[in-house]
Enzyme design. Sequence first.
Site: not given
Ligand code: RRO
Length: 367
Positions: A43, A67, A71, A129, A252, A274
């Site tokens: 992560k 989402n 982070l 992000c 995807g 996903t």
């Molecule tokens: O943690 C997130 O909300 C997140 C990250 Br770091 C990212 O790079 N891409 C994403 O869709 N969610």
Amino acid sequence: MLKTSIGGIALDCCVYNASGPRTNSKNLLVAIGESRAGAVLCKSATLEERKGNPHPRYLETEHGSINSEGLPNKGIDYYVDSAVVDAVVATGKPYILSLSGLSLKNNLAMLDKAKGIEGISAIELNLACPNVPGKPTMAYDFDQMDEVLAAVCEHPACQERPLGVKLAPYFDMPHFDRAAAIVNKYKISFVVCTNTIGNAMLVDAETEEACIAPKGGYGGLGGGYIKQTALANVRAMRERLKDSIDVVGVGGVSNGVDAFELILCGASAVQVGTKHYKEGPVCFTRIAGELEDLMRRKNYSSIEDFRGKLKPFSARKAKPTPTATPPAKKSSSSATNVIVLLQAVFIAVLITLVDKSKLDQLLARFM
Ligand code: RRO
């Protein structure tokens, strides 16, 4: 059959995990390493531990996911700790460290901590992000991206091992040009295309509410919703980057055909997000197996046989695909035209040949 390399690191399998789903803890990372995944990517880490955004912050539909995790991660110290690094390395898979510092200073501080740790095979710097309130996506701010890459690439931790950069999805040709020109300036070994499509929204018509809680419902769109965007981004970056920079495709990938398409567009490896969230690490075995089946059917023995070899559209060879709109049935309508023409010629010949008087008699009977 699925061997590949990214930034010079050898991978037994070109399918592995995206940073995000099921990548937050040692046990989850080890489970990926013990599956068929070709590498283990953690992560995205920040300097300090983060709890992330309020729940619900993830939703999957039949078409993909949204989402706004924000982070959540255990902080850099956890992901560079020998307990985690050694456990992943013991699975025999390369361990890739994902970093997503909230500032350049934080990214450099995290690189200090990664320096000298042998078990970290590569670093993926996440510049895309979309979900941290008040932090715009850096990969859309080209000046800032340039400045960050200049500093990060100089860091000793990035001299010791390959550095990859995870980019945001781009939608306009000048943006592909600009992003690639910046990446081409630096000692970057691979780019990852692409992060989720930021600030999308899923709406529940029944409850008349946004489907996730954080940021007023805005979140990163992933999974099936973004496959075509990922294909285009992989293709566009492959066409623009130096040959020495590999492209990793993500977005995807649900099955072997999706993986094949990304590789055809130029990806040296593909990540799965996903579907990994939904199925767990068994998805890597399934998708890799489906990719191998497709390759066998096409008589390919290595991904190099087709990587980047997407052909331009050819009307002569084109066959409708299940997802494409079938072309108008030209052949049957032209066949109808030919039949009508032949009938007309036949009647004309008949009229010429038949005795005129008989024709007159015949016409008289009907008039
Ligand atoms: O943690 C997130 O909300 C997140 C990250 Br770091 C990212 O790079 N891409 C994403 O869709 N969610």
